[in-house]
Scaffold this active site. Structure first.
Site, PDB file in Angstrom:
ATOM      1  N   ASP A  99      -5.743 -10.835  11.909  1.00 28.54           N
ATOM      2  CA  ASP A  99      -6.094  -9.470  12.314  1.00 28.54           C
ATOM      3  C   ASP A  99      -5.342  -9.163  13.607  1.00 28.54           C
ATOM      4  O   ASP A  99      -5.742  -9.600  14.692  1.00 28.54           O
ATOM      5  CB  ASP A  99      -7.607  -9.366  12.516  1.00 28.54           C
ATOM      6  CG  ASP A  99      -8.064  -7.936  12.733  1.00 28.54           C
ATOM      7  OD1 ASP A  99      -7.312  -7.159  13.362  1.00 28.54           O
ATOM      8  OD2 ASP A  99      -9.183  -7.600  12.296  1.00 28.54           O
ATOM      9  N   ILE A 100      -4.251  -8.433  13.490  1.00 25.27           N
ATOM     10  CA  ILE A 100      -3.369  -8.195  14.643  1.00 25.27           C
ATOM     11  C   ILE A 100      -4.108  -7.475  15.755  1.00 25.27           C
ATOM     12  O   ILE A 100      -4.060  -7.883  16.928  1.00 25.27           O
ATOM     13  CB  ILE A 100      -2.130  -7.378  14.218  1.00 25.27           C
ATOM     14  CG1 ILE A 100      -1.345  -8.118  13.139  1.00 25.27           C
ATOM     15  CG2 ILE A 100      -1.244  -7.088  15.428  1.00 25.27           C
ATOM     16  CD1 ILE A 100      -0.197  -7.305  12.550  1.00 25.27           C
ATOM     17  N   LEU A 101      -4.791  -6.398  15.419  1.00 23.68           N
ATOM     18  CA  LEU A 101      -5.433  -5.572  16.442  1.00 23.68           C
ATOM     19  C   LEU A 101      -6.585  -6.312  17.121  1.00 23.68           C
ATOM     20  O   LEU A 101      -6.771  -6.201  18.338  1.00 23.68           O
ATOM     21  CB  LEU A 101      -5.928  -4.266  15.806  1.00 23.68           C
ATOM     22  CG  LEU A 101      -6.245  -3.113  16.758  1.00 23.68           C
ATOM     23  CD1 LEU A 101      -5.091  -2.824  17.708  1.00 23.68           C
ATOM     24  CD2 LEU A 101      -6.601  -1.865  15.960  1.00 23.68           C
TER      25      LEU A 101
ATOM     26  N   LYS B 143       9.962 -15.800 -10.716  1.00 23.89           N
ATOM     27  CA  LYS B 143       9.210 -14.660 -11.238  1.00 23.89           C
ATOM     28  C   LYS B 143       8.135 -15.134 -12.210  1.00 23.89           C
ATOM     29  O   LYS B 143       8.381 -15.963 -13.094  1.00 23.89           O
ATOM     30  CB  LYS B 143      10.165 -13.696 -11.960  1.00 23.89           C
ATOM     31  CG  LYS B 143       9.454 -12.485 -12.539  1.00 23.89           C
ATOM     32  CD  LYS B 143      10.419 -11.582 -13.299  1.00 23.89           C
ATOM     33  CE  LYS B 143       9.643 -10.439 -13.958  1.00 23.89           C
ATOM     34  NZ  LYS B 143      10.531  -9.564 -14.750  1.00 23.89           N
TER      35      LYS B 143
ATOM     36  N   ASN C 119       0.841  -1.190   0.000  1.00 24.78           N
ATOM     37  CA  ASN C 119       0.000   0.000   0.000  1.00 24.78           C
ATOM     38  C   ASN C 119       0.881   1.246   0.000  1.00 24.78           C
ATOM     39  O   ASN C 119       2.098   1.162  -0.037  1.00 24.78           O
ATOM     40  CB  ASN C 119      -0.969  -0.017   1.189  1.00 24.78           C
ATOM     41  CG  ASN C 119      -0.243  -0.148   2.511  1.00 24.78           C
ATOM     42  OD1 ASN C 119       0.591   0.669   2.862  1.00 24.78           O
ATOM     43  ND2 ASN C 119      -0.572  -1.216   3.252  1.00 24.78           N
TER      44      ASN C 119
ATOM     45  N   LYS D   9     -15.376  -0.630  14.045  1.00 24.34           N
ATOM     46  CA  LYS D   9     -14.051  -1.209  14.263  1.00 24.34           C
ATOM     47  C   LYS D   9     -13.625  -1.055  15.717  1.00 24.34           C
ATOM     48  O   LYS D   9     -13.055  -1.979  16.310  1.00 24.34           O
ATOM     49  CB  LYS D   9     -13.040  -0.529  13.343  1.00 24.34           C
ATOM     50  CG  LYS D   9     -11.624  -1.094  13.425  1.00 24.34           C
ATOM     51  CD  LYS D   9     -10.719  -0.458  12.375  1.00 24.34           C
ATOM     52  CE  LYS D   9      -9.301  -1.027  12.446  1.00 24.34           C
ATOM     53  NZ  LYS D   9      -8.419  -0.442  11.396  1.00 24.34           N
TER      54      LYS D   9
ATOM     55  N   ASP E  78      -4.385  -6.837   4.430  1.00 24.15           N
ATOM     56  CA  ASP E  78      -5.418  -7.723   4.973  1.00 24.15           C
ATOM     57  C   ASP E  78      -5.358  -9.113   4.354  1.00 24.15           C
ATOM     58  O   ASP E  78      -5.808 -10.093   4.960  1.00 24.15           O
ATOM     59  CB  ASP E  78      -6.805  -7.119   4.730  1.00 24.15           C
ATOM     60  CG  ASP E  78      -7.003  -5.823   5.491  1.00 24.15           C
ATOM     61  OD1 ASP E  78      -6.500  -5.721   6.635  1.00 24.15           O
ATOM     62  OD2 ASP E  78      -7.645  -4.903   4.951  1.00 24.15           O
TER      63      ASP E  78
END
Length: 407
Positions: free
Chosen positions: A308-310, A291, A210, A339, A281
């Site tokens: 999902d770490i949190l 490659k 990202n 959330k 995610d």
């Protein structure tokens, strides 16, 4: 600006790096500090008092008995005036003098008379720096409460490569900020900050990632350090950012699972987690070993969900305060609130990354703070560091409120 209206006495000794004092003084003034300089006689052979006077905007003291009408009983006046003394470059001579209680010129006398913090920034030949006498003098100074900034390594004026270079002026000014601006707001607290993005390999060349620059997370780490915390910075991909001064440890990670392992290793013992990282995610279900060649018009990738770490931290939470981020483009408050509740957070920073002045790559951000008790605090556009200071302040208040509840 952190150094706004801070009073800095810059002591300049007769080392070849004395010319860099001009840059240090300039940076200090750019960051809002007021600067007054003291130069040794030998320093004036390398850079003129006139130069330092013009850059600092104040008279320069050299001699105990010289005519500097600005100061009344010069060494006492400057000793009282300063919020911090910075000796850069600090030669072996000044280190030895102060370590042994010798005050025989303007600079050494003023250092001995001040109650302000004193930061020595040594710069000298490698052999001189590593001399046991110099090392012992620095150890003595540390025992007396003086601060020593480790010199850099590299090409020295004497022609050798080794330790003894004056650190870059920007690094010195960052260290000054840390020394003079640090508070006890989070003293004794252990804080984990995650920053940057994660990358999930598709093949040895490509990855899913990202646009996160890491700037928000690094700003949060700096703000937490300045609040007195013991900070662990767990960094994913970022814009080659330097570790903020005072961070206890930095752990660089690649994938979301790498970041989870690093966070889990320090979580049980921490007091606060600020999870500013933008993690992937999903990851490739089967990254190619070689490659992938562009043989077809369409490339289909099978993705599987990352942990999902949190959410996991929220399920394990005991005494910790958890703060998360939500980068959204629509229904920001609605999605952020969902959330916050789902992940058992104490606070969430909601961002509309489509808004001008927010988002990943810039130096500013716009946040709305959502609290577990339903409060909503909308903030205007500001620098990422200014937002980081607010987030850390609110986190400290949540920690204090929880502690009061236990007491």
């Amino acid at each position: 600006m952190l150094l706004e209206n801070k009073r800095v006495v810059l002591g300049i000794c007769g080392g070849i790096a004395a010319f860099k004092a001009a840059h240090i003084a300039s940076l200090l003034r750019q960051r809002g500090a007021e600067v007054k300089c003291i130069m040794t006689e030998h320093a004036t052979k390398l850079i003129t008092p006139l130069t330092m006077r013009e850059i600092s905007g104040n008279p320069v003291a050299v001699s105990m008995f010289g005519d500097t009408p600005e100061f009344n009983v010069e060494h006492i006046a400057l000793a009282r005036w300063a919020d911090i003394f910075v000796i850069a470059p600090a030669t072996a001579n000044i280190l030895g003098k102060v370590a042994c209680g010798i005050a025989d010129d303007m600079l050494s006398t003023t250092i001995m008379a001040t109650k302000a913090p004193v930061l020595f920034v040594p710069a000298m030949n490698s052999n001189m720096y590593l001399n046991p006498v110099v090392q012992d003098n620095m150890a003595r100074l540390k025992r007396f409460g003086y601060e020593i900034m480790e010199p850099a390594s590299g090409h020295l004026a004497c022609g050798i490569i080794g330790i003894g270079r004056l650190p870059e002026p920007e690094e010195i000014v960052d260290r000054i900020e840390l020394t003079v601006c640090r508070t006890n707001t989070l003293a004794g607290k252990k804080v984990i900050v995650t920053a940057g993005g994660t990358r999930e390999p598709i093949d040895p060349v490509r990855f899913i990632g990202n646009h996160s620059s890491g700037r928000m997370g690094f700003a949060l780490a700096k703000a937490a350090v300045l609040a007195g915390a013991d900070v662990t910075l767990i960094a994913g991909s970022n814009d080659h950012l330097e570790t903020p001064p005072g961070v206890s440890r930095r752990i660089d990670v690649g994938s979301t699972r790498d970041m989870k392992a690093a966070v889990d290793a320090y979580y049980d013992d921490c007091d606060l987690v600020i999870k500013a990282a933008a993690v992937a995610d999903y990851r490739s279900a089967a990254p190619a070993k070689n490659k992938i060649k562009k043989n077809d018009d369409v490339l289909n990738l099978k993705l599987e969900k990352n942990p999902d770490i949190l959410y996991g931290l929220g399920q394990r939470k005991t005494h910790q305060v958890l703060i998360g981020f939500a980068a959204e483009t629509t229904n920001v408050i609605e999605y952020g609130t969902a959330k916050l509740k789902k992940k058992n957070l104490d606070m969430l920073v909601a961002n509309d990354v489509s808004a001008k002045g927010a988002g990943f790559q810039g130096t500013t951000n716009i946040g709305t703070l959502l609290y577990a008790d339903g409060r909503v605090e909308k903030l205007e556009k500001m620098s990422k560091f200014a937002l980081a200071e607010i987030i850390v302040d609110r986190a400290a208040k949540i920690i204090a409120a929880k502690q009061e509840g236990k007491d």
